[in-house]
Design a protein around this motif. Structure first.
Motif, PDB file in Angstrom:
ATOM      1  N   ILE A   1      44.001  75.826  54.392  1.00 33.05           N
ATOM      2  CA  ILE A   1      43.255  77.092  54.346  1.00 33.05           C
ATOM      3  C   ILE A   1      41.955  76.888  53.566  1.00 33.05           C
ATOM      4  O   ILE A   1      41.965  76.329  52.462  1.00 33.05           O
ATOM      5  N   VAL A   2      40.845  77.316  54.173  1.00 31.58           N
ATOM      6  CA  VAL A   2      39.540  77.263  53.518  1.00 31.58           C
ATOM      7  C   VAL A   2      39.064  78.693  53.303  1.00 31.58           C
ATOM      8  O   VAL A   2      39.114  79.504  54.223  1.00 31.58           O
ATOM      9  N   VAL A   3      38.612  78.994  52.094  1.00 33.28           N
ATOM     10  CA  VAL A   3      38.147  80.349  51.795  1.00 33.28           C
ATOM     11  C   VAL A   3      36.694  80.329  51.334  1.00 33.28           C
ATOM     12  O   VAL A   3      36.321  79.544  50.457  1.00 33.28           O
ATOM     13  N   ILE A   4      35.896  81.181  51.970  1.00 31.92           N
ATOM     14  CA  ILE A   4      34.505  81.339  51.546  1.00 31.92           C
ATOM     15  C   ILE A   4      34.355  82.789  51.099  1.00 31.92           C
ATOM     16  O   ILE A   4      34.539  83.714  51.894  1.00 31.92           O
TER      17      ILE A   4
ATOM     18  N   ALA B   1      27.531  72.829  50.661  1.00 28.45           N
ATOM     19  CA  ALA B   1      28.643  73.291  51.496  1.00 28.45           C
ATOM     20  C   ALA B   1      29.033  72.294  52.587  1.00 28.45           C
ATOM     21  O   ALA B   1      30.200  72.187  52.945  1.00 28.45           O
ATOM     22  N   GLY B   2      28.052  71.541  53.096  1.00 29.89           N
ATOM     23  CA  GLY B   2      28.334  70.591  54.173  1.00 29.89           C
ATOM     24  C   GLY B   2      29.404  69.569  53.795  1.00 29.89           C
ATOM     25  O   GLY B   2      30.121  69.047  54.655  1.00 29.89           O
ATOM     26  N   GLU B   3      29.525  69.315  52.491  1.00 31.17           N
ATOM     27  CA  GLU B   3      30.529  68.387  51.973  1.00 31.17           C
ATOM     28  C   GLU B   3      31.941  68.786  52.427  1.00 31.17           C
ATOM     29  O   GLU B   3      32.809  67.942  52.673  1.00 31.17           O
ATOM     30  N   LEU B   4      32.150  70.100  52.539  1.00 32.92           N
ATOM     31  CA  LEU B   4      33.456  70.611  52.954  1.00 32.92           C
ATOM     32  C   LEU B   4      33.888  70.023  54.290  1.00 32.92           C
ATOM     33  O   LEU B   4      35.039  69.609  54.469  1.00 32.92           O
ATOM     34  N   ILE B   5      32.961  69.985  55.231  1.00 35.22           N
ATOM     35  CA  ILE B   5      33.286  69.488  56.571  1.00 35.22           C
ATOM     36  C   ILE B   5      33.747  68.031  56.482  1.00 35.22           C
ATOM     37  O   ILE B   5      34.707  67.623  57.134  1.00 35.22           O
ATOM     38  N   LYS B   6      33.090  67.252  55.618  1.00 30.37           N
ATOM     39  CA  LYS B   6      33.489  65.844  55.451  1.00 30.37           C
ATOM     40  C   LYS B   6      34.896  65.739  54.868  1.00 30.37           C
ATOM     41  O   LYS B   6      35.710  64.931  55.294  1.00 30.37           O
ATOM     42  N   LEU B   7      35.173  66.593  53.858  1.00 31.46           N
ATOM     43  CA  LEU B   7      36.512  66.578  53.255  1.00 31.46           C
ATOM     44  C   LEU B   7      37.579  66.971  54.282  1.00 31.46           C
ATOM     45  O   LEU B   7      38.666  66.407  54.296  1.00 31.46           O
ATOM     46  N   LEU B   8      37.246  67.934  55.121  1.00 25.49           N
ATOM     47  CA  LEU B   8      38.231  68.380  56.118  1.00 25.49           C
ATOM     48  C   LEU B   8      38.534  67.257  57.102  1.00 25.49           C
ATOM     49  O   LEU B   8      39.648  67.120  57.587  1.00 25.49           O
ATOM     50  N   ARG B   9      37.511  66.430  57.379  1.00 26.84           N
ATOM     51  CA  ARG B   9      37.784  65.308  58.276  1.00 26.84           C
ATOM     52  C   ARG B   9      38.469  64.147  57.552  1.00 26.84           C
ATOM     53  O   ARG B   9      39.503  63.666  57.998  1.00 26.84           O
ATOM     54  N   ASN B  10      37.919  63.738  56.420  1.00 29.26           N
ATOM     55  CA  ASN B  10      38.392  62.481  55.822  1.00 29.26           C
ATOM     56  C   ASN B  10      39.582  62.639  54.879  1.00 29.26           C
ATOM     57  O   ASN B  10      40.396  61.739  54.752  1.00 29.26           O
TER      58      ASN B  10
ATOM     59  N   LYS C   1      40.618  73.378  45.817  1.00 28.58           N
ATOM     60  CA  LYS C   1      39.548  72.449  45.457  1.00 28.58           C
ATOM     61  C   LYS C   1      38.231  73.156  45.779  1.00 28.58           C
ATOM     62  O   LYS C   1      38.006  73.527  46.941  1.00 28.58           O
ATOM     63  N   LEU C   2      37.408  73.376  44.771  1.00 32.95           N
ATOM     64  CA  LEU C   2      36.168  74.124  44.998  1.00 32.95           C
ATOM     65  C   LEU C   2      35.002  73.198  45.316  1.00 32.95           C
ATOM     66  O   LEU C   2      34.847  72.137  44.710  1.00 32.95           O
ATOM     67  N   ILE C   3      34.205  73.612  46.277  1.00 29.73           N
ATOM     68  CA  ILE C   3      33.012  72.851  46.666  1.00 29.73           C
ATOM     69  C   ILE C   3      31.806  73.724  46.356  1.00 29.73           C
ATOM     70  O   ILE C   3      31.823  74.933  46.613  1.00 29.73           O
ATOM     71  N   ASP C   4      30.782  73.127  45.815  1.00 31.58           N
ATOM     72  CA  ASP C   4      29.588  73.863  45.441  1.00 31.58           C
ATOM     73  C   ASP C   4      28.893  74.448  46.678  1.00 31.58           C
ATOM     74  O   ASP C   4      28.724  73.760  47.691  1.00 31.58           O
ATOM     75  N   ALA C   5      28.498  75.728  46.590  1.00 33.55           N
ATOM     76  CA  ALA C   5      27.889  76.399  47.748  1.00 33.55           C
ATOM     77  C   ALA C   5      26.616  75.687  48.228  1.00 33.55           C
ATOM     78  O   ALA C   5      26.325  75.654  49.425  1.00 33.55           O
ATOM     79  N   ASP C   6      25.855  75.101  47.291  1.00 32.57           N
ATOM     80  CA  ASP C   6      24.621  74.422  47.696  1.00 32.57           C
ATOM     81  C   ASP C   6      24.899  73.167  48.503  1.00 32.57           C
ATOM     82  O   ASP C   6      24.060  72.662  49.219  1.00 32.57           O
TER      83      ASP C   6
ATOM     84  N   ALA D   1      45.592  81.145  47.552  1.00 33.20           N
ATOM     85  CA  ALA D   1      46.367  80.631  48.693  1.00 33.20           C
ATOM     86  C   ALA D   1      45.610  79.525  49.417  1.00 33.20           C
ATOM     87  O   ALA D   1      46.068  79.015  50.436  1.00 33.20           O
ATOM     88  N   ALA D   2      44.442  79.149  48.873  1.00 38.01           N
ATOM     89  CA  ALA D   2      43.562  78.236  49.603  1.00 38.01           C
ATOM     90  C   ALA D   2      43.737  76.782  49.176  1.00 38.01           C
ATOM     91  O   ALA D   2      44.182  76.493  48.073  1.00 38.01           O
ATOM     92  N   ASP D   3      43.384  75.872  50.079  1.00 40.87           N
ATOM     93  CA  ASP D   3      43.327  74.449  49.747  1.00 40.87           C
ATOM     94  C   ASP D   3      41.907  74.062  49.345  1.00 40.87           C
ATOM     95  O   ASP D   3      41.705  73.261  48.453  1.00 40.87           O
ATOM     96  N   TYR D   4      40.934  74.621  50.065  1.00 37.86           N
ATOM     97  CA  TYR D   4      39.523  74.371  49.742  1.00 37.86           C
ATOM     98  C   TYR D   4      38.822  75.713  49.622  1.00 37.86           C
ATOM     99  O   TYR D   4      39.156  76.669  50.339  1.00 37.86           O
ATOM    100  N   GLY D   5      37.836  75.782  48.731  1.00 35.77           N
ATOM    101  CA  GLY D   5      37.129  77.041  48.579  1.00 35.77           C
ATOM    102  C   GLY D   5      35.657  76.831  48.284  1.00 35.77           C
ATOM    103  O   GLY D   5      35.259  75.810  47.713  1.00 35.77           O
ATOM    104  N   ILE D   6      34.857  77.801  48.725  1.00 37.72           N
ATOM    105  CA  ILE D   6      33.452  77.813  48.348  1.00 37.72           C
ATOM    106  C   ILE D   6      33.145  79.211  47.821  1.00 37.72           C
ATOM    107  O   ILE D   6      33.380  80.205  48.519  1.00 37.72           O
ATOM    108  N   VAL D   7      32.672  79.277  46.568  1.00 39.00           N
ATOM    109  CA  VAL D   7      32.266  80.561  46.024  1.00 39.00           C
ATOM    110  C   VAL D   7      30.797  80.751  46.394  1.00 39.00           C
ATOM    111  O   VAL D   7      29.938  79.995  45.948  1.00 39.00           O
ATOM    112  N   GLY D   8      30.544  81.727  47.261  1.00 36.97           N
ATOM    113  CA  GLY D   8      29.152  81.927  47.683  1.00 36.97           C
ATOM    114  C   GLY D   8      29.055  82.956  48.790  1.00 36.97           C
ATOM    115  O   GLY D   8      30.075  83.477  49.264  1.00 36.97           O
ATOM    116  N   ASP D   9      27.824  83.240  49.177  1.00 38.61           N
ATOM    117  CA  ASP D   9      27.553  84.221  50.224  1.00 38.61           C
ATOM    118  C   ASP D   9      27.831  83.586  51.590  1.00 38.61           C
ATOM    119  O   ASP D   9      27.190  82.598  51.957  1.00 38.61           O
TER     120      ASP D   9
END
Ligand SMILES: Cc1cc2nc3c(=O)[nH]c(=O)nc-3n(C[C@H](O)[C@H](O)[C@H](O)COP(=O)(O)OP(=O)(O)OC[C@H]3O[C@@H](n4cnc5c(N)ncnc54)[C@H](O)[C@@H]3O)c2cc1C
Lengths: 326, 246
Positions: free
Chosen positions: A287-290, B232-241, B225-230, A301-309
């Motif tokens: 689960i990814v949450v933005i 964000a593209g890093e997320l896609i790499k993590l989802l793949r790798n 696991k939090l990824i910095d909004a600036d 409940a998330a595995d990955y998250g981004i805090v942002g708009d």
């Protein structure tokens, strides 16, 4: 004695959820030291049926009656009951789809079987006990259930079984007919309307789902959800208020009172993660949450998250997804 | 038109789910019970049809005495009378047998219920009742209207689309959104509900075909696991790798 799997077709091909049911059925057959047969009805090509050998099915019984191209419960039940009798089936396996669960329920009455729906794991077969695991309390728990009748009927939850593939094996295809009468079609649908998916993916079958909530601000921003979905080969979904206010159609609403999905990846943008929403998505593998609010309950409940708009984050994800080699 | 609406008594949607007695029993401690949300669609639509066409709405619950507050609530929302089959609802097959016994005796034109209960998520009872009674079952329906006095027109969901079905009375249907806007009781409803008849009957025999032996809960997530909004593209790499889902 055998295991009988009901497979559903769509546009000539076998639905992914039915390939899962076939894989489940052939593994049960193996554990019981018997073979797995499939029964297919309606809209599916014979060569697609032969390919079920890949999933460990040795024989497919096919009723090509044109009237069965659309779902008619009574007629389907008759064909499957006949196949079950012919094969002396001890276990019937369905996908836990609206069609599979409906037909399974009717057969449990007609053939005096024990039915478990929403089944998530292979059964434990131990002496006289046949025990399945099924999802209960809207994804918050599992129950282990003994099926006590001689005939066991199992409806397998979507995306909970890996599709097995025995390179190159093919199944034999035989015709079956249940001598259907006009009266078996008394409640045939007047009309069937399929959703326009623009070549996209149907939500109940999807491995990846991109979903938006009220934090998306309005329907004019939904192109971001759609574009990311398209890049990832995903289906689109939404939270309840979003469909209630008409930003999106009702069939996209997931959660306690909407549909339940269990994809490999669920991406939620601008959704708070209310418990009723989680009930429909909590068995997703990743689960990814933005969300712009770091305190949003969904992050728990998330595995990955981004805090942002979300309106700023989604374009970056679309760009990164475009750069992936597919 | 005589309508039977089957309701189940379930833990509130926000309940924490726990088990006791070596994980063999659901822990009712501190749990609030509500009318199953899907059943509320069936109940409200039944009341709307009654208001438009005349007739009566009977609610039916297969369950123990602790379900009565929610049966009263259904009466307060607008049902005319209620029946409780005094039995522990062992499994879907058992419940379907009880509903069938009541339905056969009452001669209803329509038997409505929610598409599933949010506790046991069976999605079975409506089709079993239809089969036991030898009448059509249309499930899950999100639209229900009368075409004339003896025919109903329903729209049901199928994977990836919908079907329009017309059936003669009597029939069974299960409800889901957006069939109607579920109603909540008003003050007058709550007052009159107290005096509406609630009949308690014993189970009509019948057997269960499954036994719940044990419960378990899903594994807890290991944390986000939090990824910095600036970035964000890093997320896609993590989802793949890393997660390997792309
Ligand atoms: C009986 C019952 C059944 C229900 N069934 C369901 C159901 O099936 N499905 C369902 O979804 N709900 C259901 N609900 C409703 C549920 O309780 C919530 O109200 C609903 O899920 C909230 O939807 P949302 O997250 O889209 O909106 P909100 O709760 O309004 O949350 C919006 C989120 O977006 C975030 N946000 C705002 N702007 C931005 C931005 N620019 N970028 C990023 N994030 C932003 C906010 O921080 C907030 O977390 C049910 C409720 C009840 C009582």
């Amino acid at each position: 004695m055998s295991v009988l799997v009901f497979v559903e077709g769509l546009n000539g091909e076998i639905k992914k959820s039915s390939l899962e049911a076939a894989s489940y059925g052939s593994q049960v057959a193996q554990a019981m030291g018997t073979s797995a047969t499939a029964v297919a009805i309606g809209d599916v090509h014979e060569d697609a049926l032969a390919r079920l050998g890949e999933q460990g099915i040795s024989k497919v019984l096919y009723d090509a009656d044109d009237r069965l191209k659309q779902f008619v419960a009574d007629a389907y039940v008759k064909v499957i009951a006949k196949a079950a009798q012919q094969e002396s089936a001890k276990v019937l396996v369905f996908s836990n789809s609206n069609i599979g669960a409906a037909v399974g329920s009717k057969l449990a009455v007609r053939l005096n079987g024990s039915l478990a729906t929403n089944v998530t794991e292979l059964p434990k077969i131990d002496g006289g006990n046949f025990t399945v695991t099924r999802g209960v309390f809207s994804g918050k728990a599992f129950a282990q259930v003994n099926l006590t009748s001689d005939l066991k009927i199992i409806a397998v939850k979507k995306n909970s079984t890996d599709i097995i593939s025995n390179g190159g094996t093919s199944a034999t295809v035989e015709k079956i007919s249940a001598d259907l009468a006009e009266s078996d079609f008394a409640v045939a649908p007047k009309e069937t309307v399929m959703q326009e998916t623009d070549g996209g993916v149907l939500l109940p079958e999807a491995e990846i789902v991109v979903s938006g909530g009220r934090g998306m601000k309005g329907p004019e921003n939904w192109h971001l959800i759609e574009e990311l979905a398209k890049e990832l080969g995903a289906a689109t979904a939404c939270s309840k208020p979003v469909s209630d206010i008409g930003w999106r159609p009702h069939h996209e609403h997931v959660g306690q009172t909407g549909i339940t999905v269990s994809p490999n990846l669920y991406i939620a943008a601008g959704i708070s993660g209310a418990i009723q929403h989680l009930a429909g998505v909590n068995s997703s593998k990743v689960i990814v949450v933005i969300n712009k609010d770091p305190e949003a309950p969904f992050f728990k409940a998330a595995d990955y998250g981004i805090v942002g708009d979300a309106l700023e984050v989604l374009p970056k994800l679309i760009e990164a997804a475009k750069a992936l080699d597919k | 038109m005589k309508i039977l609406v089957c309701i189940s008594n379930v833990p509130d949607t926000t309940s924490k789910i726990n088990f006791t007695g070596d994980n063999k029993e659901f822990d009712k401690n501190g749990v609030q019970y509500v009318i199953n949300p899907w059943d509320e669609y069936a109940l409200t639509r039944a009341i709307e049809l009654k208001e438009a066409k005349g007739g009566s709405v009977t609610v039916l619950n297969v369950g123990e005495a602790d379900a009565e507050p929610n049966i009263r609530k259904a009466l307060a929302i607008g049902a005319d009378d209620a029946i409780r089959v005094n039995a522990h609802p062992k499994d879907a097959f058992f419940v379907a047998q009880q509903i069938t016994a009541i339905a056969k005796e009452g001669g209803y034109d329509m038997i409505l219920m929610g598409k599933e209960s949010i506790d046991y998520n069976g999605f079975q009872v409506h089709n079993m009742v239809g089969e036991m009674m030898g009448i059509p079952s249309v499930t899950p329906a999100f639209k229900l209207d009368m075409v004339d006095d003896s025919t109903a027109r329903l729209e049901r969901e199928i994977e990836g689309g919908k079907e329009v079905v017309e059936v003669k009375l009597p029939f069974v249907a299960s409800a889901q959104q957006p069939m109607c806007e579920p109603r909540i009781p008003n003050m007058r409803g709550i007052m009159t509900a107290r005096t509406k008849p609630l009949k308690v009957v014993e189970a009509a025999g019948g057997e269960a075909k499954s036994e719940y032996v044990n419960y378990s809960k899903p594994e807890k997530k290991s944390g986000v696991k939090l990824i910095d909004a600036d970035n964000a593209g890093e997320l896609i790499k993590l989802l793949r790798n890393e997660a390997k889902v792309l």
